[in-house]
Design a protein around this motif. Sequence first.
Motif, PDB file in Angstrom:
ATOM      1  N   THR A 290      -5.692  -2.986  -3.709  1.00 21.10           N
ATOM      2  CA  THR A 290      -4.791  -3.444  -4.658  1.00 21.10           C
ATOM      3  C   THR A 290      -5.144  -3.082  -6.049  1.00 21.10           C
ATOM      4  N   ASP A 291      -6.310  -2.238  -6.225  1.00 25.12           N
ATOM      5  CA  ASP A 291      -6.674  -1.749  -7.515  1.00 25.12           C
ATOM      6  C   ASP A 291      -5.855  -0.621  -8.096  1.00 25.12           C
ATOM      7  N   ARG A 292      -4.981   0.183  -7.038  1.00 21.80           N
ATOM      8  CA  ARG A 292      -4.205   1.197  -7.277  1.00 21.80           C
ATOM      9  C   ARG A 292      -2.733   0.887  -6.894  1.00 21.80           C
ATOM     10  N   ASN A 293      -2.317  -0.490  -7.236  1.00 25.47           N
ATOM     11  CA  ASN A 293      -0.809  -0.770  -6.991  1.00 25.47           C
ATOM     12  C   ASN A 293      -0.324  -0.637  -8.248  1.00 25.47           C
ATOM     13  N   GLY A 294      -0.823  -0.488  -9.357  1.00 23.89           N
ATOM     14  CA  GLY A 294      -0.162  -0.486 -10.724  1.00 23.89           C
ATOM     15  C   GLY A 294       0.907   0.968 -10.674  1.00 23.89           C
ATOM     16  N   ARG A 295       1.815   0.871 -11.621  1.00 23.06           N
ATOM     17  CA  ARG A 295       2.667   1.877 -11.630  1.00 23.06           C
ATOM     18  C   ARG A 295       2.157   3.205 -12.370  1.00 23.06           C
ATOM     19  N   LEU A 296       1.136   3.023 -13.150  1.00 26.32           N
ATOM     20  CA  LEU A 296       0.229   4.203 -13.741  1.00 26.32           C
ATOM     21  C   LEU A 296      -0.416   4.895 -12.592  1.00 26.32           C
ATOM     22  N   ALA A 297      -1.123   4.209 -11.847  1.00 26.45           N
ATOM     23  CA  ALA A 297      -1.716   4.705 -10.586  1.00 26.45           C
ATOM     24  C   ALA A 297      -0.803   5.626  -9.534  1.00 26.45           C
ATOM     25  N   GLN A 298       0.249   4.943  -9.407  1.00 25.42           N
ATOM     26  CA  GLN A 298       1.077   5.346  -8.371  1.00 25.42           C
ATOM     27  C   GLN A 298       1.815   6.781  -8.975  1.00 25.42           C
ATOM     28  N   TRP A 299       1.933   7.003 -10.348  1.00 27.49           N
ATOM     29  CA  TRP A 299       2.470   7.958 -10.881  1.00 27.49           C
ATOM     30  C   TRP A 299       1.542   8.945 -10.865  1.00 27.49           C
ATOM     31  N   SER A 300       0.258   8.687 -11.311  1.00 30.53           N
ATOM     32  CA  SER A 300      -0.675   9.818 -11.403  1.00 30.53           C
ATOM     33  C   SER A 300      -0.968  10.353 -10.008  1.00 30.53           C
ATOM     34  N   ASP A 301      -1.098   9.536  -8.984  1.00 27.77           N
ATOM     35  CA  ASP A 301      -1.352  10.087  -7.575  1.00 27.77           C
ATOM     36  C   ASP A 301      -0.354  10.941  -7.203  1.00 27.77           C
ATOM     37  N   GLY A 302       1.062  10.454  -7.522  1.00 23.44           N
ATOM     38  CA  GLY A 302       2.226  11.416  -7.275  1.00 23.44           C
ATOM     39  C   GLY A 302       2.086  12.734  -8.044  1.00 23.44           C
ATOM     40  N   ALA A 303       1.643  12.580  -9.219  1.00 25.54           N
ATOM     41  CA  ALA A 303       1.544  13.923  -9.998  1.00 25.54           C
ATOM     42  C   ALA A 303       0.612  14.851  -9.283  1.00 25.54           C
TER      43      ALA A 303
END
Length: 541
Positions: A290-303
């Motif tokens: 749940t700590d990495r469900n935020g949009r910023l974390a998703q975008w950073s992992d995708g990048a």
Amino acid sequence: MTDKASRNAFAFGIPATIAFIIPLGLVVVSLWALWSVTTNDLATEQAGGRPLLSHLIDDIYLRRALTFTLTQATLSAILSTLLAIPLARALATRSFPGRSAILSFFGAPFILPVIVAILGLLSIWGNKGPVQAIMSAFGFENFSIYGLWGILIAHVFFNLPLATRILLQGWLALPAEQWRLASQLGMNSASIARYIEWPMLKERLPGILALVFLLCTTSFTVILALGGGPRATTIELAIYQAIRFDFDMERAALLAFLQIILCAGLALVSRVASTDFDTGQSLGGAVLRTDRNGRLAQWSDGAIIMVAVAFLGMPLLSAFIRGIWGLGLHGIDWGQILPAALRSTGVSLASCLVMLLISLPLAQLSIHIEGKARRFVELPGYAIMVAPPIALGAGLFILLHQHVSVDDLALPLTALLNGLQAVPFALILLTPAMAQIKRNYGMQLRHLGIKRRDAIRIIHWPLMRKPLGLSLGIAAALSIGDLGVIALFGSPSAPTLPLYLYQQLGAYRMDQAYGTGVLLTSIAFAFFVLFDKGLGGRDQT
């Protein structure tokens, strides 16, 4: 013991004894040849001459070679490992279509011929590549892929996928209960990194750093293609230059000794640093972060994932496109390509045979040995890590060149050393598979009195064909794309396909080189698929 049992034990002992003696024997013979040259040279001190050992210490070029070897390996290991941490975490955290394909793609640099990968890096990062154009637009006109920067880029290209796969296994081994507990406690990313991820990382990172450092100290082809100048020469390249250009056997012997000592120390450090991380018991279940469900974390992992795929994929795609263009523009010079391809194929198949003759008996012997003695039994298989091919080849060259024409033995010696180079990978795959068969079926086979031939057909072959096929595929792909050993022994008039490609690069025939690279990659990939999928068959479920 009955006569039949005695014959079986004797038959089993002969292959194991041969497999045990050959690698260690080659190392001992090579070291003896190196030691003989060194002691003969040091004996000149009594006659008033200057010993080469003091010359080695005082020689600025040789000191630079040692310093550069350690510097580029250290920087490469640190960069590859640090970049692998966020990439492995992103792949472990995210589930998306194509994830398994990306993980499979990360294995491509491992079986890809090194010289072909360097061609791809040159097309992207070279003087006429897009990266150079972008950097020139921002005022960085002095950037060159030749030298330290290019070597670091190439090493990260080859070792980032390896470090990522090792760290990914560490993340996936963490029990799902830990993630669920972290979620229930409302732990943030900083707390999870400190109490869950860091204990796993601190166990695995030293081993990865040591392994990548060892690989970078023996990356002869990368240094040969992208280095080579006085300020970008490693010990292995200095050995090659001492033998092929200067014919200075004394200097080559001392450098080879230095390389063996360095690799032996690194192999020991890698073994000590590699420890198993105890993740505890787990009942399984989905990983919930749940700590990495935020949009910023998703975008950073995708990048992070997209940048890694682009970094690895663009050179390969560019090399393939330019290779097809080169083949269409210049065609295939069958008079040169076909003999070189046949030599590479013969060397590759012979290397596979050497790998089998060494690894199968050693793996079979090791599963019947208990305790610490097992490491001693497997020691010959890992001897090539202590005495890398260039250093081992230098000793064999010094031993043979006064008695026979080394050019005539170039292909057999290359096949022998390439086969030994594949043995450690084979042991990692074959030994656990054999141990599992013994554990699951050994007692039943003895109680039922099934003959060895029938046991091999019914039990061993169906369960061993997958690891055996993968071992052969790796050995064939590594050998067919090898440039290091053949560059030391080979004749320019009778090159293998990688050596012929390197000759094209040296003559600045870039379009033809890219075309040859496509052919070389196609042959290597075909051999890998033939053994891995053809012989190995489908995955056992």
